[in-house]
Design an enzyme around this catalytic site. Structure first.
Site, PDB file in Angstrom:
ATOM      1  N   TYR A 174      39.660  31.594  48.669  1.00 36.70           N
ATOM      2  CA  TYR A 174      40.720  32.289  47.921  1.00 36.70           C
ATOM      3  C   TYR A 174      41.407  31.327  46.946  1.00 36.70           C
ATOM      4  CZ  TYR A 174      45.044  34.883  47.021  1.00 36.70           C
ATOM      5  OH  TYR A 174      46.090  35.531  46.401  1.00 36.70           O
ATOM      6  N   LYS A 178      41.527  31.560  42.744  1.00 33.54           N
ATOM      7  CA  LYS A 178      42.752  31.638  41.934  1.00 33.54           C
ATOM      8  C   LYS A 178      42.858  30.456  40.965  1.00 33.54           C
ATOM      9  CE  LYS A 178      44.186  35.535  43.585  1.00 33.54           C
ATOM     10  NZ  LYS A 178      44.285  36.733  42.737  1.00 33.54           N
TER      11      LYS A 178
HETATM   12  P1  NAD Z   1      47.313  44.637  48.319  1.00 36.07           P
HETATM   13  O1  NAD Z   1      46.208  44.568  49.342  1.00 36.07           O
HETATM   14  O2  NAD Z   1      48.586  45.290  48.701  1.00 36.07           O
HETATM   15  O3  NAD Z   1      46.764  45.293  46.980  1.00 36.07           O
HETATM   16  C1  NAD Z   1      45.499  44.951  46.474  1.00 36.07           C
HETATM   17  C2  NAD Z   1      44.810  46.230  46.001  1.00 36.07           C
HETATM   18  O4  NAD Z   1      43.554  45.823  45.408  1.00 36.07           O
HETATM   19  C3  NAD Z   1      44.467  47.192  47.139  1.00 36.07           C
HETATM   20  O5  NAD Z   1      44.925  48.491  46.845  1.00 36.07           O
HETATM   21  C4  NAD Z   1      42.946  47.139  47.227  1.00 36.07           C
HETATM   22  O6  NAD Z   1      42.334  48.356  47.644  1.00 36.07           O
HETATM   23  C5  NAD Z   1      42.575  46.778  45.811  1.00 36.07           C
HETATM   24  N1  NAD Z   1      41.250  46.174  45.738  1.00 36.07           N
HETATM   25  C6  NAD Z   1      40.706  45.242  46.561  1.00 36.07           C
HETATM   26  N2  NAD Z   1      39.445  44.993  46.211  1.00 36.07           N
HETATM   27  C7  NAD Z   1      39.169  45.778  45.138  1.00 36.07           C
HETATM   28  C8  NAD Z   1      38.026  45.967  44.343  1.00 36.07           C
HETATM   29  N3  NAD Z   1      36.892  45.323  44.601  1.00 36.07           N
HETATM   30  N4  NAD Z   1      38.091  46.853  43.303  1.00 36.07           N
HETATM   31  C9  NAD Z   1      39.237  47.532  43.046  1.00 36.07           C
HETATM   32  N5  NAD Z   1      40.360  47.410  43.790  1.00 36.07           N
HETATM   33  C10 NAD Z   1      40.320  46.530  44.826  1.00 36.07           C
HETATM   34  O7  NAD Z   1      47.558  43.101  47.931  1.00 36.07           O
HETATM   35  P2  NAD Z   1      48.438  42.418  46.792  1.00 36.07           P
HETATM   36  O8  NAD Z   1      49.088  41.267  47.449  1.00 36.07           O
HETATM   37  O9  NAD Z   1      49.265  43.380  46.049  1.00 36.07           O
HETATM   38  O10 NAD Z   1      47.287  41.841  45.866  1.00 36.07           O
HETATM   39  C11 NAD Z   1      47.291  41.990  44.472  1.00 36.07           C
HETATM   40  C12 NAD Z   1      46.934  40.663  43.851  1.00 36.07           C
HETATM   41  O11 NAD Z   1      47.950  39.713  44.157  1.00 36.07           O
HETATM   42  C13 NAD Z   1      45.627  40.048  44.350  1.00 36.07           C
HETATM   43  O12 NAD Z   1      44.900  39.532  43.265  1.00 36.07           O
HETATM   44  C14 NAD Z   1      46.101  38.930  45.233  1.00 36.07           C
HETATM   45  O13 NAD Z   1      45.167  37.891  45.351  1.00 36.07           O
HETATM   46  C15 NAD Z   1      47.350  38.497  44.508  1.00 36.07           C
HETATM   47  N6  NAD Z   1      48.291  37.678  45.266  1.00 36.07           N
HETATM   48  C16 NAD Z   1      48.780  38.134  46.444  1.00 36.07           C
HETATM   49  C17 NAD Z   1      49.669  37.342  47.161  1.00 36.07           C
HETATM   50  C18 NAD Z   1      50.233  37.811  48.494  1.00 36.07           C
HETATM   51  O14 NAD Z   1      50.627  36.974  49.316  1.00 36.07           O
HETATM   52  N7  NAD Z   1      50.301  39.110  48.740  1.00 36.07           N
HETATM   53  C19 NAD Z   1      50.076  36.100  46.654  1.00 36.07           C
HETATM   54  C20 NAD Z   1      49.567  35.691  45.427  1.00 36.07           C
HETATM   55  C21 NAD Z   1      48.671  36.481  44.745  1.00 36.07           C
END
Ligand code: NAD
Length: 272
Positions: A174, A178
């Site tokens: 991961y 990123k």
């Molecule tokens: P989340 O799981 O709540 O939302 C992510 C969404 O992406 C989900 O609805 C999922 O179904 C969808 N998804 C996953 N794989 C997919 C695919 N192959 N095609 C289309 N949709 C897909 O999580 P989140 O935290 O809101 O994640 C959103 C972004 O934020 C991600 O890129 C994640 O890496 C990033 N992020 C999250 C965090 C954290 O701690 N939550 C921190 C930094 C960055």
């Protein structure tokens, strides 16, 4: 210029991947609330239907498309659908992503043999790179021809504070996905500047979304992560809205290749 004009996104067509949950859903709600025409894209059809219904219940009507960002044809179809419905893709939020499993340390500080580099399955690395990195690449590829035709576009990518700092509780695949996204943003910002398309990143810290099975919604896990964050709390999905509206609006007209950390100071060093 008045603040209202500076951050105006009304009438703009926005496509958001990973739009059914977490940051994507919060972004979709914020953009729709401010008058943008939003298309939410997600691989999870049930969650997407629930998201659209819940926004509808608040008087916010958004379009949606089920697509996996790793499927080039499917994401192109979703993009074409958004253009057909709203006539443009002014704002693209390439946000879909997954976790890459646990890090090399467990919560109690022990080292689980399964999460050590020599034992990590290649499939875990391949999946997280495929979705987080190549999914964003394919999403951007699907939107750029339309943005070039428009002579303008805003691309916003969800990176992570893990792109800048190393992690102990977060899987290495991961973190690397990123870090690669962070440089993808700079590279494409350079390539697309001549076309009046900006490319910027929002880099959140650990957040209480549904990623990793929603583990950060568990108070114990949130408390563990908060210990390492100078502001002593994990993020909520809505914490990114300020950065998102900045990158999506006229306020950032001359900003490209930039990153806004939304991490409570997580990259700064040891929390006191
Ligand atoms: P989340 O799981 O709540 O939302 C992510 C969404 O992406 C989900 O609805 C999922 O179904 C969808 N998804 C996953 N794989 C997919 C695919 N192959 N095609 C289309 N949709 C897909 O999580 P989140 O935290 O809101 O994640 C959103 C972004 O934020 C991600 O890129 C994640 O890496 C990033 N992020 C999250 C965090 C954290 O701690 N939550 C921190 C930094 C960055």
């Amino acid at each position: 210029m008045k603040i209202g004009q500076l951050f105006d996104v009304s009438g703009k067509a926005a496509v958001i991947t990973g739009g059914a949950s977490g940051f994507g859903l919060a972004a979709g709600k914020a953009l729709a609330l401010n008058g943008a025409h939003v298309t939410l894209v997600d691989v999870n059809a049930d969650a997407l239907a629930r998201a659209v219904k819940s926004l509808g219940g608040e008087g916010l009507h958004v379009a949606s498309a089920v697509a996996d960002v790793t499927d080039k044809l499917a994401i192109q179809d979703a993009m074409d659908g958004a253009v057909k419905t709203f006539g443009a893709v002014d704002i693209l939020f390439a946000n879909a992503g997954i976790s890459g499993g646990p890090g090399f340390l467990a919560a109690d500080g022990s080292r689980n043999p399964a999460t050590q580099i020599e034992n990590q399955a290649s499939e875990v690395w391949e999946k997280v790179l495929d979705i987080n990195l190549m999914g964003a690449v394919k999403t951007i590829q699907a939107a750029v021809p339309q943005m070039k035709k428009q002579g303008a576009g805003r691309i916003i990518v969800t990176s992570s504070c893990s792109a800048t700092k190393t992690e102990i509780f977060v899987g290495s695949g991961y973190v690397i996905s990123k870090a690669a996204l962070g440089h993808l943003v700079r590279q494409l910002a350079h390539e697309l500047a001549a076309f009046n398309i900006t490319v910027n990143a929002i880099s959140p810290g650990p957040a209480a979304t549904n990623i990793a099975g929603g583990r950060m919604k568990d108070p114990q896990a949130a408390e563990l992560f908060s210990r390492y964050i100078p502001m002593h709390r994990v993020a909520q999905a809505e914490d990114i809205i300020g950065a998102l509206l900045f990158f999506a609006s006229p306020a950032s007209a001359y900003v490209t290749g930039a990153e806004i950390l939304v991490d409570g100071g997580a990259v700064l060093g040891i929390a006191d």
